[in-house]
Design an enzyme around this catalytic site. Structure first.
Site, PDB file in Angstrom:
ATOM      1  N   ASP C 340       0.691  -1.027   0.014  1.00  0.00           N
ATOM      2  CA  ASP C 340      -0.130   0.066  -0.022  1.00  0.00           C
ATOM      3  C   ASP C 340       0.970   1.349   0.066  1.00  0.00           C
ATOM      4  OD1 ASP C 340      -2.709  -1.063  -0.068  1.00  0.00           O
ATOM      5  OD2 ASP C 340      -2.303  -1.422   1.931  1.00  0.00           O
ATOM      6  N   PHE C 408     -13.250  20.894   9.539  1.00  0.00           N
ATOM      7  CA  PHE C 408     -13.154  20.183   8.126  1.00  0.00           C
ATOM      8  C   PHE C 408     -14.416  19.103   8.306  1.00  0.00           C
ATOM      9  CE2 PHE C 408     -12.307  16.506   5.444  1.00  0.00           C
ATOM     10  CZ  PHE C 408     -12.034  17.101   4.238  1.00  0.00           C
ATOM     11  N   THR C 412     -18.232  19.918   2.972  1.00  0.00           N
ATOM     12  CA  THR C 412     -17.572  21.188   2.671  1.00  0.00           C
ATOM     13  C   THR C 412     -16.031  20.705   2.142  1.00  0.00           C
ATOM     14  OG1 THR C 412     -16.610  21.491   4.819  1.00  0.00           O
ATOM     15  CG2 THR C 412     -18.803  22.279   4.373  1.00  0.00           C
TER      16      THR C 412
END
Lengths: 72, 97, 650
Positions: C340, C408, C412
């Protein structure tokens, strides 16, 4: 090999045979030093060290044991 | 074993039936142990077979080997063959070891 | 934690050799404590005792080479008792007995030494298992009854599906999933990591708890997922103890080779006797057995199992639990690593690297606005923006107490600050900021798009910053490739291991990171399902694949891979599907595991070479003496001398 006697030669070879096992225990447990080489390089290297070393080492060791053991 | 074969069935008292039971139990136990412990059984069978083999060795070697030496020599030959068979077995079914 | 990680890697790189690198790394991170180590004091006494216990023929018969030595010892013992047992010996019986006794003695110690090697290797695992066992004790669990009340029962009575309540200070009684509550848990018993871990329900990773760990604060309701005796720690104990140890395919192949050699020499030596008799040079049985033992590869025969056990132990010392020796060995044969990007190749968090001004603003202005937008941002990204802004001589020119932070949200995709003077500063995803600016009546210039593309091409993530309707610039958030990884990937490539990087990033970003890290191949915009496809594709080409994973959706891929390493922080499903579990949850360790596996294979190969080379030398040391003993060699040289003399006289 100029050993003292046939009997001494056999005993020396057997003593070497027995002692090489504990002598190699640390290597077996820790593993040989690892180098990031290709398979071919590794093969060549190991045959050189362990193959050639394995042929030469017993002669030297048996000779030394032959000198050390007290009887003829 | 012999003793019980000759025992007349009329004498089947309490005591004798107990001995019977005990003996059967012991035999069963030995049989069970034999089935479980393979090694002593094989050793025993090997030494028995050796009794047959020893005279052959004795006859073949002549007079430089005594009778007991011939027996042990045959045992050694048997042991070597057994080891070879064992090694063959390891070669073909190595997972078991 | 992060700095700790980075500082550890360079050392792993230079000595990727198990124990050494571990001991040297332990003092860089003083807080790190590896899996509970038992005292190794009694290890050797125990191993010596075990070495004699293992003389039992039932144990010896498992090792063909040493079993031959075992039988040979018995026979030489018999001829020590009676030198004439197998035939009358010409030599002085007392002297013959001494020689036979000596041979018996040496053979016996050959056996003991070989057993000792195995016992030492096993002992290290056992000591570790004891230490683990001490962490697991029967505890009182509060079982939650259907009517909501709790009942105190022993943890051994818990069954899968039960619900238990644990409060601060309790030992967690069994493996399970958190269903309710948030709490911090001390998992140092299994991970060696002293920092507590936050556990909460619903999340893939943070909701699994392990029996034997301790809850430090608050309380949790746990759904038990394992029956007693089958929990994670129990399995770990069984594994390190070697209870489930069986021969690996490579070991089996080597055993067959050694057996063939042994069989050949057995036949050779058995036929030497009649031959020797034929040439009027009879040998004794003890000498023949000595010859046989010298010829068969006893060195590797005695050390073979020790090497395998030590390999598993080395992995365990690395804080990785392997489910089988087979898995450790497979590590050495790996051709492809599937990694990964996030957390393995790059650090988990992206850091601000550069401010790119647009619309005629200066870098300082961008820095000022970015700083204002980030003062309330507690994420590593936000903090790195603050650091970078301060480096660009920006400072907070308003009272933070009067300002309000804007969090956050996924909707938005922006965060920022409402300043005391009524102005709104924002930073966030470029199109989100564009929308914000348009809603305030501003215009979006093409310069912004250019900056956005530039950052993407560099492999970074662009964040736009604005104040009200004015866009000031773009923050370049850079993915930081872990230090030293490039060299390690080079090493891997030289060893013939291919690395494939998987990432959810777009093609451009992924290719930049791939180039920077030096991986051989990458797959961009990958989903977890892609992992299994990649593994299948590689396997269909006959390659062995290793991967790491932690989520439930990684489980099929972990099971499919030849070596699947699950993170200890991962879900139960992932841990069950994998054949290794990394207790430190450090995916980069996969590279070290490949090294350990290769080292195991090399060690075994090297010692086999050594052992067989030895046999050749021993053969030449013994054979001449046997012939010489019977006067064969001198007689030959004598006759040669006679011939010489004759030719000389002529």
């Amino acid at each position: 090999m100029q050993l003292k006697s046939p009997r001494s030669a056999i005993i020396s070879a057997l003593i070497y045979n027995a002692l090489i096992i504990p002598a190699l225990i640390p290597l077996a447990l820790k593993g040989v030093q690892f180098r990031p080489l290709t398979a071919n390089q590794l093969l060549r290297r190991n045959i050189l060290i362990f193959g050639l070393g394995g042929v030469i080492a017993p002669f030297i060791a048996i000779k030394i044991i032959d000198i050390l053991i007290p009887f003829a | 074993m012999k003793r019980f074969q000759f025992q007349p069935p009329t004498l089947r008292t309490q005591a004798s039936s107990q001995v019977w039971a005990q003996l059967l139990e012991t035999i069963a136990e030995i049989g069970f142990e034999w089935r479980k412990q393979k090694l002593p059984l094989y050793l025993f069978l090997g030494l028995c077979f050796n009794l047959v083999l020893a005279p052959v060795v004795f006859a073949a070697t002549g007079d430089e080997v005594s009778r007991s030496q011939a027996y042990w020599l045959a045992a050694l030959v048997l042991a070597t063959i057994a080891l070879a068979v064992y090694l063959f077995f390891v070669m073909f079914v190595p997972e078991k070891f | 934690m992060l700095t700790d990680d980075i500082s550890r890697y360079p050392e792993f790189m230079q000595t990727p050799q198990g124990s050494n690198s571990l001991s040297s790394s332990s003092h860089t991170g003083a807080s790190r404590r590896h899996t509970p180590k038992a005292s190794m004091g009694g290890l050797y006494q125990r191993a010596i005792r075990e070495a004699f216990v293992k003389l039992n023929p039932r144990t010896e018969v498992k090792n063909p080479v040493m079993f031959i030595v075992w039988v040979g010892t018995i026979v030489t013992f018999l001829v020590t008792l009676d030198p004439n047992l197998f035939g009358t010996v010409q030599a002085d019986p007392a002297q013959q007995r001494l020689l036979n006794g000596l041979i018996t003695f040496i053979l016996f110690f050959t056996l003991v030494f070989a057993n000792f090697a195995e016992a030492v290797a096993e002992g290290r695992g056992k000591a570790q298992a004891d230490a683990l066992r001490s962490t697991r004790s029967d505890t009182i669990a509060r079982k939650l009854l259907p009517n909501g009340s709790t009942q105190e029962i022993s943890s051994t009575e818990l069954r899968r599906g039960d619900q238990v309540k644990v409060v601060a200070g309790d030992m967690i009684p069994a493996d399970g999933e958190v269903v309710k509550g948030v709490a911090s848990v001390d998992e140092s018993a299994i991970t060696g990591e002293s920092a507590p871990v936050l556990k909460q329900p619903g999340t893939d990773i943070m909701s699994s708890v392990t029996g034997g760990t301790r809850i430090l604060s608050d309380e949790l309701i746990i759904n038990v997922t394992s029956d007693p005796g089958q929990g994670f720690i129990d399995r770990m104990i069984a594994l390190v103890e070697g209870a489930e140890r069986s021969k690996t395919p490579n070991e089996i192949a080597l055993t067959v080779l050694l057996t063939v050699l042994t069989l050949v020499f057995l036949i050779v030596v058995a036929t030497v006797s009649p031959l020797a008799n034929y040439v009027q040079a009879p040998t004794t049985i003890a000498i023949l057995i000595s010859l046989l033992v010298a010829l068969i590869p006893t060195t590797i025969g005695g050390l073979l199992s020790a090497i395998g056990i030590a390999g598993m132990d080395r992995v365990a010392q690395f804080n990785v639990i392997a489910t089988s020796g087979r898995a450790v060995e497979a590590c050495g044969d790996i051709n492809t690593l599937v990694l990964d990007k996030t957390g393995t190749i790059t650090l988990g968090n992206r850091l601000a690297d550069q401010f790119i001004p647009v619309n005629g603003h200066t870098v300082e202005e961008v820095a000022q606005i970015a700083l204002a937008a980030s003062v309330f941002d507690e994420t590593p990204e936000g903090k790195s923006i603050v650091i970078l802004a301060e480096k660009n001589r920006a400072s907070v020119n308003f009272k933070t107490a009067d300002a309000t932070g804007v969090e956050f949200t996924a909707r938005t995709r922006m965060s920022g600050t409402d300043l005391p003077n009524g102005k709104e500063v924002r930073k966030g995803a470029v199109d989100a900021v564009k929308g914000f600016v348009r809603s305030r009546g501003g215009v979006v210039s093409t310069q912004l798009d250019e900056a956005y593309e530039r950052v993407s091409r560099l492999g970074g993530t662009p964040l736009a910053v604005c104040q009200d309707s004015e866009i000031y610039g773009v923050i370049y958030l850079k993915d930081i490739v872990k230090a030293g990884l490039r060299e390690r990937f080079d090493q891997l490539r030289r060893m013939g291991v291919k690395t494939i990087m998987l990432t959810g990033d777009n093609q451009i970003t992924a290719s930049v990171i791939a180039r920077e890290a030096g991986v051989d191949d990458f797959i961009a915009e990958a989903t977890p399902e892609d992992k299994i496809d990649v593994i299948r594709r590689e396997q269909s080409e006959g390659k062995l694949v290793a991967m790491t994973g932690d989520g439930t959706n990684d489980a099929p891929a972990l099971a499919q891979a030849n070596v699947g390493v699950a993170m200890n922080s991962g879900t139960q499903a992932a841990k069950e599907a994998a054949n290794m579990v990394d207790l430190d949850s450090d995916p980069t360790k996969l590279i070290d595991l490949v090294t350990i596996g290769k080292q195991l294979l090399i060690t075994r190969g090297a010692l086999t070479t050594f052992s067989i080379a030895n046999d050749i030398a021993k053969y030449f040391a013994i054979i001449p003496t046997i012939l010489q003993q019977q006067g064969l060699v001198p007689s030959i040289s004598c006759s040669l001398k006679v011939l010489d003399r004759q030719s000389f006289q002529r």
